[in-house]
Write a protein that holds these residues in place. Sequence first.
Motif, PDB file in Angstrom:
ATOM      1  N   LEU A  60      29.984  81.981  33.270  1.00  0.00           N
ATOM      2  CA  LEU A  60      30.992  82.809  32.831  1.00  0.00           C
ATOM      3  C   LEU A  60      30.614  83.900  31.942  1.00  0.00           C
ATOM      4  CD1 LEU A  60      33.320  79.378  32.278  1.00  0.00           C
ATOM      5  CD2 LEU A  60      33.220  81.059  34.488  1.00  0.00           C
ATOM      6  N   ASP A  61      30.451  84.982  32.322  1.00  0.00           N
ATOM      7  CA  ASP A  61      29.669  86.171  31.826  1.00  0.00           C
ATOM      8  C   ASP A  61      30.273  86.379  30.370  1.00  0.00           C
ATOM      9  OD1 ASP A  61      28.268  86.212  33.949  1.00  0.00           O
ATOM     10  OD2 ASP A  61      28.428  88.276  34.515  1.00  0.00           O
ATOM     11  N   ASP A  62      31.556  86.739  30.486  1.00  0.00           N
ATOM     12  CA  ASP A  62      32.347  87.163  29.161  1.00  0.00           C
ATOM     13  C   ASP A  62      32.217  85.918  28.155  1.00  0.00           C
ATOM     14  OD1 ASP A  62      32.872  89.414  30.205  1.00  0.00           O
ATOM     15  OD2 ASP A  62      34.934  88.794  31.021  1.00  0.00           O
ATOM     16  N   ILE A  63      32.523  84.707  28.618  1.00  0.00           N
ATOM     17  CA  ILE A  63      32.356  83.656  27.366  1.00  0.00           C
ATOM     18  C   ILE A  63      31.008  83.505  27.002  1.00  0.00           C
ATOM     19  CG2 ILE A  63      32.648  81.062  27.486  1.00  0.00           C
ATOM     20  CD1 ILE A  63      35.104  81.379  29.427  1.00  0.00           C
ATOM     21  N   ALA A  64      29.839  83.436  27.897  1.00  0.00           N
ATOM     22  CA  ALA A  64      28.520  83.098  27.339  1.00  0.00           C
ATOM     23  C   ALA A  64      28.183  84.443  26.492  1.00  0.00           C
ATOM     24  CB  ALA A  64      27.750  83.080  28.584  1.00  0.00           C
TER      25      ALA A  64
END
Length: 180
Positions: free
Chosen positions: A46-50
Amino acid sequence: MLNGDGALRSEAFDTGDEILSSPVFGAGLPAEAERHLREAALSYHLDDIAEQHLFEARRLAPDHVAVLIGLYRFYFYKNRLQNTLEIARTCLIRAAIDNSLPLDWRDVRKGDADFANYEAVLPRFFMFVLKGYAYLQLRLGEYEEGREAAQKLLELDPTDKVGATLLLSVLAEMEADDVD
């Protein structure tokens, strides 16, 4: 260093887990920053969360090597090479400071640190960071900058434990392919 389709692949900036597990690099990381690094790893897909977790870790420990390497690896494996290069530059400065070296890698000389001793964690980290920087320059088509960084590695590490010769041979192949 070339994959099956002839593209450059990475082993650059592979600091080895033994470097990261060194007390030199693990010391001083706030527990909350460490938690954010763990959460970033768990949410990698989850790019944005990571990335938000990585930003939080950096806010809490802006110059900590573990945080910088977490960002580097995240950007690298997401193929965000410009972001990766920015972090590599930050890591070069951090490694220079930690080794009491000139801030510009071009000004570093063989006798400035114990580069010949592969067990010397801080000098070895500087060399791995410089290798990652050279690799990124090659990937981004900045062949001359990549060549200079790889040649600097050979100057610091004439026995080539870090693998600068491989980078230079890949560069020669890339340049030969460009001529054909």
